[in-house]
Design an enzyme around this catalytic site. Structure first.
Site, mmCIF file in Angstrom:
data_model
loop_
_atom_site.group_PDB
_atom_site.id
_atom_site.type_symbol
_atom_site.label_atom_id
_atom_site.label_comp_id
_atom_site.label_asym_id
_atom_site.label_seq_id
_atom_site.Cartn_x
_atom_site.Cartn_y
_atom_site.Cartn_z
ATOM 1 C CG ASP A 1 -18.223 -30.902 65.984
ATOM 2 O OD1 ASP A 1 -17.832 -29.747 66.224
ATOM 3 O OD2 ASP A 1 -17.484 -31.886 66.061
ATOM 4 C CG ASP B 1 -15.126 -26.276 67.235
ATOM 5 O OD1 ASP B 1 -15.879 -26.879 66.446
ATOM 6 O OD2 ASP B 1 -14.653 -26.794 68.262
#
Length: 404
Positions: free
Chosen positions: A100, A276
């Site tokens: 992440d 992201d």
């Protein structure tokens, strides 16, 4: 993307390890390859809703942060997330961790329990992190973390979960976002070094740079995470960089400025947003999303939460162009649709055509008006450069491929 309450893991494609040693090794790079899996979602929550929840958490978080920043670790596409096998302790126990760029704490214990070894040090501190579709709290340890051959970090700060919600089928998160995102997450310390910070400070990599390569899931479903540089063998162009945005709250993450046009019509003027890996779809401001839906003629599918178009509408779909700095990155019609071979994994019909553009949940002007998630990143190589405060993109063999 953070997993839903239940993930049904099914084998999608398996690639044997080419070599027990890295395919390439120099002072800063090493590449490993692993198998790939696909996960079906929990029918109680769709991908678009989970992405939107994550986005709104970022918009309203109000945290203070910056960014993250050569060796490579392969990552596997699980449709809604990417995971890597990470060793903790000595001898190491392997854990499956989500990769992440939108968070920075590395933690384990959501599924497989932590196994302390002689290298484990309980700091006595506690940690707590909230995500858009999950949360975790527990104790903070120092331990040896192994990301791959030659990528061994001693004394890495990791969280060990006592309680976690929204995570199933994985053991935790490998946070490779901006270091400042750890502020306020661990008691008695201002922030904790990320794995990238420690790789750099210990001289394992020569620069705080992170290169990420994703492939469409309908191709090989493998990816490569490169610490300390970028992998030119995965790109078909030079990497073009832009400075990080100064607009908050996008500036708290890997934020950039861009505009978006559908065909020749601008649907989102230049504004701030983020890049992201933890977001599956491409999210855009509500007003831009409305224009995109009208332009494509798409309707909202209640079963999936995705926009849906007919075959005739797909034939007329125009390029969606992302203007980032002086360069334009075009998503072809095929790049704008969800892989049809995976329709049933999102609760859809195998014969339908779903678009990967979704509503972020707020109008433009919020300071975080888009998220270029996996659906964008699978078409372009991305580089997150902490040292020079910038993000870069390059084309790949999949940029214009017809894979969906």
């Amino acid at each position: 993307m953070f997993p839903f309450k239940s993930l049904l893991s099914i084998l999608f494609i398996a690639l044997s390890v080419v070599d027990a040693s890295p395919l390439r090794r120099d002072a800063s790079m090493a590449t490993l390859r692993f198998a790939a899996r696909v996960n079906a979602r929990d029918s109680t929550l769709n991908i678009a809703a989970a992405d939107r929840a994550r986005a709104q958490t970022m918009v309203h978080a109000g945290s203070t942060s910056k960014r993250a920043g050569s060796s490579s670790v392969s990552i596997t596409n699980s449709v809604v997330d990417y995971t890597a096998q990470v060793g903790v302790g000595s001898p190491a126990t392997e854990y499956t961790l989500l990769i992440d760029t939108g968070s920075s704490n590395t933690w384990i214990g959501a599924s497989a329990p932590y196994k302390p070894t002689d290298t484990s040090v309980d700091t006595g501190d506690t940690f707590s992190v909230s995500y858009g579709s999950g949360s975790v709290s527990g104790e903070e340890y120092l331990d040896t973390v192994t990301l791959g051959s030659g990528l061994v970090i001693t004394g890495q700060s990791i969280g060990v979960a006592k309680s976690s919600q929204g995570f199933s089928g994985v053991d935790g998160i490998l946070g490779v976002g901006p270091t400042d995102l750890t502020q306020g997450t661990v008691s008695n310390v201002q922030s904790v070094p990320t794995v990238t910070d420690n790789l750099y400070s210990k001289g394992i990599i020569s620069t705080e740079t992170l290169g990420i390569y994703f492939a469409p899931p309908s191709s090989s479903s493998t990816g490569e995470l490169t610490f300390g540089g970028s992998d030119s063998s995965k790109t078909t162009s030079s990497v073009n960089y832009v400075p990080l945005t100064t607009t908050s709250p996008a500036s708290n993450y890997w934020g950039i400025d861009q505009s978006i046009a559908y065909g020749s019509f601008t649907i989102l003027s230049e504004t701030a947003g983020i890049v992201d890996t933890g977001t599956t779809l491409i999210l855009i401001a509500t007003d831009a999303f409305t224009q995109y839906q009208l332009a494509t003629g798409a309707i909202m599918d209640v079963n999936t939460g995705f926009l849906m178009i007919t075959s005739d509408q797909y034939a007329k779909l125009q390029t969606l162009t992302f203007k980032i700095g002086d360069n334009s990155y075009g998503l072809t019609p095929n790049a704008q649709i969800w892989p049809r071979s995976l329709n049933t994994d999102i609760g859809g019909s195998s014969n339908n055509i779903y678009l990967v553009i979704a509503d972020i949940g707020s109008n433009s002007g919020s300071g975080l008006d888009f998220i270029n998630g996996y659906s964008f990143l699978q078409r372009f190589y991305s580089v997150f450069d902490t040292t020079n405060h910038r993000v870069g993109f390059a084309t790949t063999s999949y940029t214009d491929a017809v894979t969906n």
